[in-house]
Write a protein that holds these residues in place. Structure first.
Motif, PDB file in Angstrom:
ATOM      1  N   LEU A  23       1.142 -41.860  -6.877  1.00 33.49           N
ATOM      2  CA  LEU A  23       2.018 -41.335  -7.930  1.00 33.49           C
ATOM      3  C   LEU A  23       1.288 -40.410  -8.890  1.00 33.49           C
ATOM      4  N   GLY A  24       0.012 -40.671  -9.140  1.00 30.74           N
ATOM      5  CA  GLY A  24      -0.721 -39.875 -10.116  1.00 30.74           C
ATOM      6  C   GLY A  24      -0.577 -40.373 -11.542  1.00 30.74           C
ATOM      7  N   ALA A  25       0.013 -41.570 -11.717  1.00 28.11           N
ATOM      8  CA  ALA A  25       0.053 -42.158 -13.060  1.00 28.11           C
ATOM      9  C   ALA A  25      -1.362 -42.433 -13.550  1.00 28.11           C
ATOM     10  N   ASP A  26      -2.254 -42.710 -12.626  1.00 31.04           N
ATOM     11  CA  ASP A  26      -3.686 -42.791 -12.876  1.00 31.04           C
ATOM     12  C   ASP A  26      -4.271 -41.398 -12.675  1.00 31.04           C
ATOM     13  N   ASN A  27      -4.525 -40.648 -13.668  1.00 26.05           N
ATOM     14  CA  ASN A  27      -4.484 -40.882 -15.085  1.00 26.05           C
ATOM     15  C   ASN A  27      -3.477 -39.938 -15.748  1.00 26.05           C
ATOM     16  N   GLY A  28      -2.423 -39.598 -14.952  1.00 26.33           N
ATOM     17  CA  GLY A  28      -1.456 -38.617 -15.415  1.00 26.33           C
ATOM     18  C   GLY A  28      -0.664 -39.048 -16.630  1.00 26.33           C
ATOM     19  N   LEU A  29      -0.401 -40.358 -16.761  1.00 26.55           N
ATOM     20  CA  LEU A  29       0.322 -40.808 -17.944  1.00 26.55           C
ATOM     21  C   LEU A  29      -0.535 -40.653 -19.198  1.00 26.55           C
ATOM     22  N   GLY A  30      -1.843 -40.808 -19.050  1.00 26.32           N
ATOM     23  CA  GLY A  30      -2.732 -40.546 -20.180  1.00 26.32           C
ATOM     24  C   GLY A  30      -2.724 -39.083 -20.563  1.00 26.32           C
TER      25      GLY A  30
ATOM     26  N   ASN B 242      -9.971 -43.592 -24.806  1.00 30.91           N
ATOM     27  CA  ASN B 242      -9.801 -43.354 -23.380  1.00 30.91           C
ATOM     28  C   ASN B 242      -8.488 -43.999 -22.938  1.00 30.91           C
ATOM     29  N   LEU B 243      -7.633 -43.248 -22.268  1.00 31.20           N
ATOM     30  CA  LEU B 243      -6.287 -43.725 -21.916  1.00 31.20           C
ATOM     31  C   LEU B 243      -6.186 -44.052 -20.430  1.00 31.20           C
ATOM     32  N   ASP B 244      -7.179 -44.754 -19.908  1.00 31.68           N
ATOM     33  CA  ASP B 244      -7.260 -44.975 -18.459  1.00 31.68           C
ATOM     34  C   ASP B 244      -7.303 -46.451 -18.082  1.00 31.68           C
ATOM     35  N   THR B 245      -6.836 -47.337 -18.970  1.00 28.06           N
ATOM     36  CA  THR B 245      -6.705 -48.758 -18.630  1.00 28.06           C
ATOM     37  C   THR B 245      -5.300 -48.994 -18.094  1.00 28.06           C
ATOM     38  N   GLU B 246      -5.128 -49.966 -17.195  1.00 29.53           N
ATOM     39  CA  GLU B 246      -3.877 -50.067 -16.435  1.00 29.53           C
ATOM     40  C   GLU B 246      -3.084 -51.357 -16.665  1.00 29.53           C
TER      41      GLU B 246
ATOM     42  N   ASP C 179      -0.957 -53.073 -20.066  1.00 28.74           N
ATOM     43  CA  ASP C 179      -0.612 -52.722 -21.444  1.00 28.74           C
ATOM     44  C   ASP C 179      -1.012 -53.768 -22.477  1.00 28.74           C
ATOM     45  N   ASP C 180      -1.440 -54.956 -22.025  1.00 30.26           N
ATOM     46  CA  ASP C 180      -1.893 -55.967 -22.975  1.00 30.26           C
ATOM     47  C   ASP C 180      -3.415 -56.067 -23.015  1.00 30.26           C
ATOM     48  N   GLU C 181      -4.067 -55.086 -22.429  1.00 35.61           N
ATOM     49  CA  GLU C 181      -5.524 -55.111 -22.330  1.00 35.61           C
ATOM     50  C   GLU C 181      -6.145 -54.009 -23.176  1.00 35.61           C
ATOM     51  N   ILE C 182      -7.215 -54.365 -23.870  1.00 37.32           N
ATOM     52  CA  ILE C 182      -8.032 -53.395 -24.587  1.00 37.32           C
ATOM     53  C   ILE C 182      -9.396 -53.387 -23.920  1.00 37.32           C
TER      54      ILE C 182
ATOM     55  N   SER D 144     -10.680 -48.259 -24.689  1.00 35.95           N
ATOM     56  CA  SER D 144      -9.794 -47.822 -23.601  1.00 35.95           C
ATOM     57  C   SER D 144      -8.538 -48.679 -23.576  1.00 35.95           C
ATOM     58  N   PHE D 145      -7.406 -48.054 -23.341  1.00 36.00           N
ATOM     59  CA  PHE D 145      -6.130 -48.772 -23.217  1.00 36.00           C
ATOM     60  C   PHE D 145      -5.157 -47.884 -22.460  1.00 36.00           C
TER      61      PHE D 145
END
Length: 485
Positions: A113-120, A168-172, A174-177, A448-449
């Protein structure tokens, strides 16, 4: 099809993600997406630069009232992993990703899909474009080639960035830092082998193993999923005395757990019954072992019209199969410091045998440099016993956790305030760019999140829609809460 994506909330992210996914962006072929991002920044009238390796940096001044806050860097990578199902016709070099909504998830048709890292990337674009979002002075850092070597982060020189805090916006999850990550090294083994004529009375067979989940070779390695290369070797190892190997192709990307493998063999007529029996026995064992994890796994073998003319000689074949059987794949050591964290692992990512040459490619990961070296040397010892030349390449460092990080305290407190529960503060077994960036910017405070993404690096990759809204709300609050200088 992508119009349905554009109507999802938050529209500012999903629209930018759809724009981005219309641009082909293979690792090491990012020319088009670099041009796309530079054009985006320049059209907004913002300072936009491309460094000497291809990273794009866009600077935006602080909004009114936020000038006294620490400057931030928001960072994501432009490239994406390219994987597709074997029956999917798709050209990643020329086509945009075809997305669709599946309940609470966004998926792609038979591809990653490219959400990694496209959503970031889309998140940062939305902030750069907005004239209403409150934020301090901002540098957007879009790196290249994260997925196949992190050469963008490695090539970013000290002194270019001006910010104090890196998000960094590359964690996958949503409850993780994220506060730390693994380093890695590519381990490859190669050797030539002698070819001989296939037996005159031989029948050609093609063995096909497919339908494994695959996935991220760091984040998913703990799941014990099937590795196509190791499972194919079990089949061939069992049938070693009854067949002659001609060709083998398994896996495609260094950082993806291999989902498929295919072998071409020649089977002498007098050994055909043994071959069929041996393959069927191991096939049954493998399917039974993995039935709870790999429900779509299929193993088949069929006669082919053309018998291979040349095959690997018996001695080299035995050596190769022994090498593959010996080489470690999967978790090597769990972290004694952080519960449930894989410290060290190896993924046998790609294996090719053809025309007198064989090559085995691995990605070794660890959050501890000495353990990474031990795993790499363990592989080296096994490969060299089999006469291979072994190379170590593409090494990159991990990111050591700093539990006293000021930005960690900001995000931790915000998450609790917004959701009534604590975030999961953790290191991950993936390779984030933070460790590399920290080498040239040693004083930078990093965190990162990101939104929830499942199945990264496989055609099962999917992004959670409600999670993306949750994450976006979190981003907006973080920007308001950056501490003063």
């Amino acid at each position: 099809m992508n119009e349905a994506i554009r109507n999802l909330e938050p529209k500012v992210i999903w629209n930018k993600f759809a724009d981005l996914n219309a641009v082909p962006r293979p690792s090491k072929k990012e020319e088009r997406v670099i041009a796309f991002m530079k054009d985006f920044g320049k059209k907004l009238g913002l300072e936009t630069i491309e460094d000497e390796v291809g990273n794009v940096i866009i600077r935006k001044p602080a909004t009114s009232g936020m000038e006294d806050r620490k400057a931030i860097i928001m960072q994501s990578h432009l490239d994406m992993v390219h994987q597709k199902n074997s029956d999917t016709k798709f050209d990643f070099d020329t086509q945009g990703i075809e997305m669709y909504v599946d309940g609470d998830w966004v998926r792609a048709k038979g591809t990653t899909l490219g959400a990694d890292n496209g959503l970031g990337v889309a998140t940062i674009m939305a902030i750069l474009e907005s004239d209403t979002i409150v934020h301090p002075a901002l540098e957007a850092l879009f790196t290249i080639d994260e997925e196949t070597g992190m050469t963008g982060a490695m090539g970013l020189k000290g002194g270019i960035l001006r910010g104090d805090i890196l998000l960094n916006l590359d964690t996958e999850e949503d409850d993780e830092i994220g506060v730390g990550c693994a380093g890695g090294i590519d381990v490859s083994a190669a050797r030539n082998y002698s070819e001989v004529e296939a037996p005159a009375n031989a029948q050609g067979y093609k063995i096909t193993l497919k339908g494994l989940q695959g996935g991220h070779s760091g984040m998913d390695i703990i799941k014990g999923l099937g590795n196509g290369n190791k499972l194919m070797n079990r089949l061939l190892y069992a049938a070693n005395k009854s067949m002659h190997l001609a060709e083998l192709t398994g896996g495609s990307l260094r950082n993806a757990i291999p989902r498929e493998s295919e072998a071409i063999v020649a089977v002498p007529s007098e050994k055909e019954k043994d071959f069929i029996s041996e393959i069927n026995t191991i096939k049954t064992e493998i399917v039974d072992e993995y039935k709870l994890l790999e429900k779509d796994l299929t193993i088949s073998f069929e006669k082919i019209a053309e018998v291979p003319r040349k095959v690997m000689n018996s001695a080299d074949q035995t050596t190769f199969l022994n090498i593959m059987h010996t080489a470690h794949n999967g978790v090597y050591r769990m972290s004694p410091a952080i519960e449930d964290l894989v410290e060290t692992s190896n993924n046998i990512s790609k294996v090719t045998v053809k025309d007198g040459a064989l090559k085995i490619e691995c990605l070794t990961r660890s959050s501890v440099e000495s353990s990474k070296a031990d795993m790499a040397n363990t592989l080296k010892a096994a490969f060299e016993l089999g006469g291979c030349e072994v190379n170590f390449e593409g090494a990159y460092p991990g990111w050591a956790p700093n539990m006293e990080s000021p930005i960690l305290k900001v995000l931790d407190n915000l998450y609790t305030k917004m959701h009534g529960e604590k975030a999961h503060v953790a290191a991950c077994h993936a390779g984030l760019e933070c460790g590399i960036l920290g080498q040239n910017y040693p004083g930078m405070d990093m965190i990162s999140f990101g939104p929830t993404i499942k199945g990264a690096h496989s055609p099962d990759e999917r992004a959670n829609i409600p999670s993306t809204q949750k994450y976006w709300d979190f981003v907006l609050e973080i920007l308001k809460s950056i501490p003063k200088k």
